[in-house]
Design a protein around this motif. Structure first.
Motif, PDB file in Angstrom:
ATOM      1  N   ASP A 121       0.817  -1.219   0.000  1.00  0.00           N
ATOM      2  CA  ASP A 121       0.000   0.000   0.000  1.00  0.00           C
ATOM      3  C   ASP A 121       0.848   1.265   0.000  1.00  0.00           C
ATOM      4  O   ASP A 121       0.467   2.281  -0.581  1.00  0.00           O
ATOM      5  CB  ASP A 121      -0.902   0.028   1.244  1.00  0.00           C
ATOM      6  CG  ASP A 121      -2.232  -0.673   1.004  1.00  0.00           C
ATOM      7  OD1 ASP A 121      -2.585  -0.874  -0.167  1.00  0.00           O
ATOM      8  OD2 ASP A 121      -2.914  -1.014   1.983  1.00  0.00           O
ATOM      9  N   THR A 124       1.548   3.554  -3.257  1.00  0.00           N
ATOM     10  CA  THR A 124       0.629   4.634  -3.644  1.00  0.00           C
ATOM     11  C   THR A 124       0.083   5.290  -2.370  1.00  0.00           C
ATOM     12  O   THR A 124      -0.923   5.988  -2.399  1.00  0.00           O
ATOM     13  CB  THR A 124      -0.527   4.104  -4.524  1.00  0.00           C
ATOM     14  OG1 THR A 124      -0.945   2.828  -4.029  1.00  0.00           O
ATOM     15  CG2 THR A 124      -0.090   3.947  -5.965  1.00  0.00           C
ATOM     16  N   TRP A 128       4.492   7.538  -1.711  1.00  0.00           N
ATOM     17  CA  TRP A 128       4.156   7.915  -3.086  1.00  0.00           C
ATOM     18  C   TRP A 128       4.718   9.285  -3.467  1.00  0.00           C
ATOM     19  O   TRP A 128       4.924  10.144  -2.610  1.00  0.00           O
ATOM     20  CB  TRP A 128       2.627   7.933  -3.194  1.00  0.00           C
ATOM     21  CG  TRP A 128       2.046   8.397  -4.493  1.00  0.00           C
ATOM     22  CD1 TRP A 128       1.780   7.624  -5.586  1.00  0.00           C
ATOM     23  CD2 TRP A 128       1.593   9.716  -4.840  1.00  0.00           C
ATOM     24  NE1 TRP A 128       1.209   8.388  -6.580  1.00  0.00           N
ATOM     25  CE2 TRP A 128       1.086   9.676  -6.151  1.00  0.00           C
ATOM     26  CE3 TRP A 128       1.586  10.943  -4.167  1.00  0.00           C
ATOM     27  CZ2 TRP A 128       0.558  10.794  -6.807  1.00  0.00           C
ATOM     28  CZ3 TRP A 128       1.072  12.056  -4.816  1.00  0.00           C
ATOM     29  CH2 TRP A 128       0.571  11.991  -6.113  1.00  0.00           C
ATOM     30  N   ARG A 134       0.222   3.113 -10.723  1.00  0.00           N
ATOM     31  CA  ARG A 134       0.270   1.656 -10.533  1.00  0.00           C
ATOM     32  C   ARG A 134      -0.920   0.984 -11.215  1.00  0.00           C
ATOM     33  O   ARG A 134      -2.061   1.292 -10.929  1.00  0.00           O
ATOM     34  CB  ARG A 134       0.272   1.307  -9.039  1.00  0.00           C
ATOM     35  CG  ARG A 134       0.081  -0.197  -8.799  1.00  0.00           C
ATOM     36  CD  ARG A 134       0.567  -0.706  -7.462  1.00  0.00           C
ATOM     37  NE  ARG A 134       0.047  -0.008  -6.313  1.00  0.00           N
ATOM     38  CZ  ARG A 134       0.479  -0.216  -5.069  1.00  0.00           C
ATOM     39  NH1 ARG A 134       1.428  -1.097  -4.824  1.00  0.00           N
ATOM     40  NH2 ARG A 134      -0.036   0.459  -4.058  1.00  0.00           N
ATOM     41  N   ARG A 137      -2.555  -4.343  -8.527  1.00  0.00           N
ATOM     42  CA  ARG A 137      -3.478  -4.059  -7.424  1.00  0.00           C
ATOM     43  C   ARG A 137      -2.650  -3.750  -6.187  1.00  0.00           C
ATOM     44  O   ARG A 137      -1.486  -4.121  -6.110  1.00  0.00           O
ATOM     45  CB  ARG A 137      -4.436  -5.239  -7.210  1.00  0.00           C
ATOM     46  CG  ARG A 137      -3.947  -6.373  -6.317  1.00  0.00           C
ATOM     47  CD  ARG A 137      -2.963  -7.290  -6.998  1.00  0.00           C
ATOM     48  NE  ARG A 137      -2.682  -8.411  -6.071  1.00  0.00           N
ATOM     49  CZ  ARG A 137      -1.573  -9.113  -6.061  1.00  0.00           C
ATOM     50  NH1 ARG A 137      -0.599  -8.822  -6.897  1.00  0.00           N
ATOM     51  NH2 ARG A 137      -1.416 -10.116  -5.230  1.00  0.00           N
ATOM     52  N   ASN A 138      -3.240  -3.045  -5.208  1.00  0.00           N
ATOM     53  CA  ASN A 138      -2.498  -2.797  -3.976  1.00  0.00           C
ATOM     54  C   ASN A 138      -2.997  -3.728  -2.869  1.00  0.00           C
ATOM     55  O   ASN A 138      -3.982  -4.447  -3.047  1.00  0.00           O
ATOM     56  CB  ASN A 138      -2.550  -1.317  -3.580  1.00  0.00           C
ATOM     57  CG  ASN A 138      -3.949  -0.834  -3.196  1.00  0.00           C
ATOM     58  OD1 ASN A 138      -4.849  -1.616  -2.928  1.00  0.00           O
ATOM     59  ND2 ASN A 138      -4.131   0.479  -3.190  1.00  0.00           N
ATOM     60  N   ASP A 342      -4.179   9.312  -6.135  1.00  0.00           N
ATOM     61  CA  ASP A 342      -2.953   8.571  -5.803  1.00  0.00           C
ATOM     62  C   ASP A 342      -2.445   7.707  -6.956  1.00  0.00           C
ATOM     63  O   ASP A 342      -1.511   6.924  -6.779  1.00  0.00           O
ATOM     64  CB  ASP A 342      -3.171   7.704  -4.548  1.00  0.00           C
ATOM     65  CG  ASP A 342      -4.282   6.669  -4.721  1.00  0.00           C
ATOM     66  OD1 ASP A 342      -4.901   6.636  -5.804  1.00  0.00           O
ATOM     67  OD2 ASP A 342      -4.522   5.897  -3.767  1.00  0.00           O
ATOM     68  N   GLN A 344      -3.520   5.140  -8.285  1.00  0.00           N
ATOM     69  CA  GLN A 344      -3.758   3.695  -8.167  1.00  0.00           C
ATOM     70  C   GLN A 344      -4.828   3.300  -9.184  1.00  0.00           C
ATOM     71  O   GLN A 344      -5.851   3.976  -9.296  1.00  0.00           O
ATOM     72  CB  GLN A 344      -4.253   3.358  -6.750  1.00  0.00           C
ATOM     73  CG  GLN A 344      -4.711   1.916  -6.555  1.00  0.00           C
ATOM     74  CD  GLN A 344      -3.611   0.897  -6.795  1.00  0.00           C
ATOM     75  OE1 GLN A 344      -2.505   1.029  -6.285  1.00  0.00           O
ATOM     76  NE2 GLN A 344      -3.909  -0.120  -7.589  1.00  0.00           N
TER      77      GLN A 344
END
Length: 384
Positions: A121, A124, A128, A134, A137-138, A342, A344
């Motif tokens: 995590d 991002t 970050w 990205r 997936r986080n 972010d 993501q």
């Protein structure tokens, strides 16, 4: 003749190579994942450019760098890609620890780094910077979707994870996503653990006297954490659960018919033109189905081409950032969108149940339901 020569040279001056550095764990413990990402990245560039490997007449050139799964090596490889190879943009790496070391390099060189498939995590989140996007997936997306699959009243859960950024972030996010089930114990073990006896004993002790459904939820990359099943948790009525994984790791899932979890990708689940192409093409080229990280690599390749098409082949970082923020693109998993806040990629996950099918050497994750991005409250944790 001289006029022809002059013509050819002006044309070549106008079109330039767009250099994409892929810094990944080509060797090291995550090598299997890395190889899939590389294949997927090239297939994604191929698919999105219609087989030409060019955008606006500019040739895409992929430069490969081996981070060896070591943070300091990944950091210096990325710096050398930007400084010596004059890479316009970078993709990678595989390990979260390596990714965290690479983030400041992207900021220093003011170049976009598209993170795929490192999961932590923090990438991002609090580590970050604005050059980081990205497609992978986080931990929160993994954890929240798995919590959706397991989070029922009367369920007691203990977690077993690697003592790494990946493992700890995963458990933290999983814990934060549980609303109904009770988490009673967190077990962290070295990534290279082969003897799970001591850890298993602590897990069993934390669960065995609890009423209702009892689950050990495993967050692990590489190795075989399912050896814990050899220690017979069933005698205490304890189940094992985990998220999706690469096909070789899912051979162990055959021992757990009915096991539930959530997967990032399984080639038989998404029904869309991009995935159809990937599956057919991968079988044609490699005589096997595409795997977990192949889909991720392909998503990264497609995202880059889509962004470059929108900028007309312009690789200026500011232009790329403003283009990619909020950008949606089609992937083997369906539509992904880079969240503005972010960067993501918001994406679907898949709640599955394991079915044993003699036609496959692995446990087959059958779709229970697609968990859409808007159903997952993925926290924004960067300090923008």
């Amino acid at each position: 003749m001289a006029a022809v020569a002059a013509l050819c040279c002006t044309a070549s001056l106008q079109a330039k190579d767009i250099k994409i550095a892929h810094v990944y764990d080509k060797t090291g413990p995550l090598e299997a994942y890395a190889k899939q990402t590389q294949i997927g990245l090239l297939m994604g560039l191929d698919y999105a450019t219609g087989g030409t490997m060019t955008v606006n007449g500019n040739k895409l050139v992929v430069i490969e760098k081996d981070s060896q799964g070591k943070p300091d090596v990944g950091k210096s490889q990325l710096a050398s890609a930007f400084a010596d190879d004059k890479a316009d943009i970078a993709v990678g790496p595989t390990s979260s620890g390596v990714a965290l070391a690479m983030l400041p390099v992207a900021e220093e060189y003011k170049k976009v780094l598209l993170v795929e498939p490192a999961v932590a995590d923090a990438i991002t989140g609090d580590k970050w910077n604005r050059y980081i996007f990205r497609t992978g997936r986080n931990s929160s997306q993994d954890a929240i979707s798995n919590a959706v699959a397991l989070d029922k009243a009367g369920v007691t859960i203990a977690t077993m994870a690697q003592d790494t950024a990946f493992g700890r972030d995963g458990v933290k996010a999983f814990k934060g996503a549980l609303k109904n089930a009770k988490l009673v114990h967190e077990e962290y073990l070295p990534g290279n653990t082969t003897d799970f006896t001591a850890g298993a004993q602590r897990l069993f002790d934390s669960l065995k006297d609890k009423p209702g459904r009892k689950v050990i939820f495993i967050i692990w990359a590489g190795g075989n954490p399912f050896k814990i099943a050899d220690l017979d948790p069933k005698r205490y009525g304890i189940e094992i659960a985990t998220g999706g994984n690469i096909l070789p790791a899912m051979t162990a899932y055959k021992n757990f018919p009915g096991m539930e979890g959530a997967a990032y990708y399984y080639f038989g689940i998404p029904k869309n033109p991009v995935n159809n192409w990937l599956v057919a093409e991968h079988y044609k080229r490699y005589k096997s189905p595409p795997d977990f990280f192949t889909a991720g690599g392909m998503s990264a390749g497609i995202a880059l081409v889509e962004a470059l098409k929108k900028t007309g082949g312009n690789t200026d970082s500011e232009k790329l950032i403003s283009t990619m923020e909020g950008m949606s693109f089609e992937t083997p998993k369906g539509k992904m969108t880079f969240r503005k806040e972010d960067h993501q990629a918001m994406q679907s996950m898949y709640h599955f149940k394991i079915k044993v099918d003699p036609a496959f050497t692995w446990g087959v994750p059958e779709l229970v339901r697609e968990i859409k991005p808007e159903e997952m409250n993925v926290p924004i944790t960067n300090k923008r």
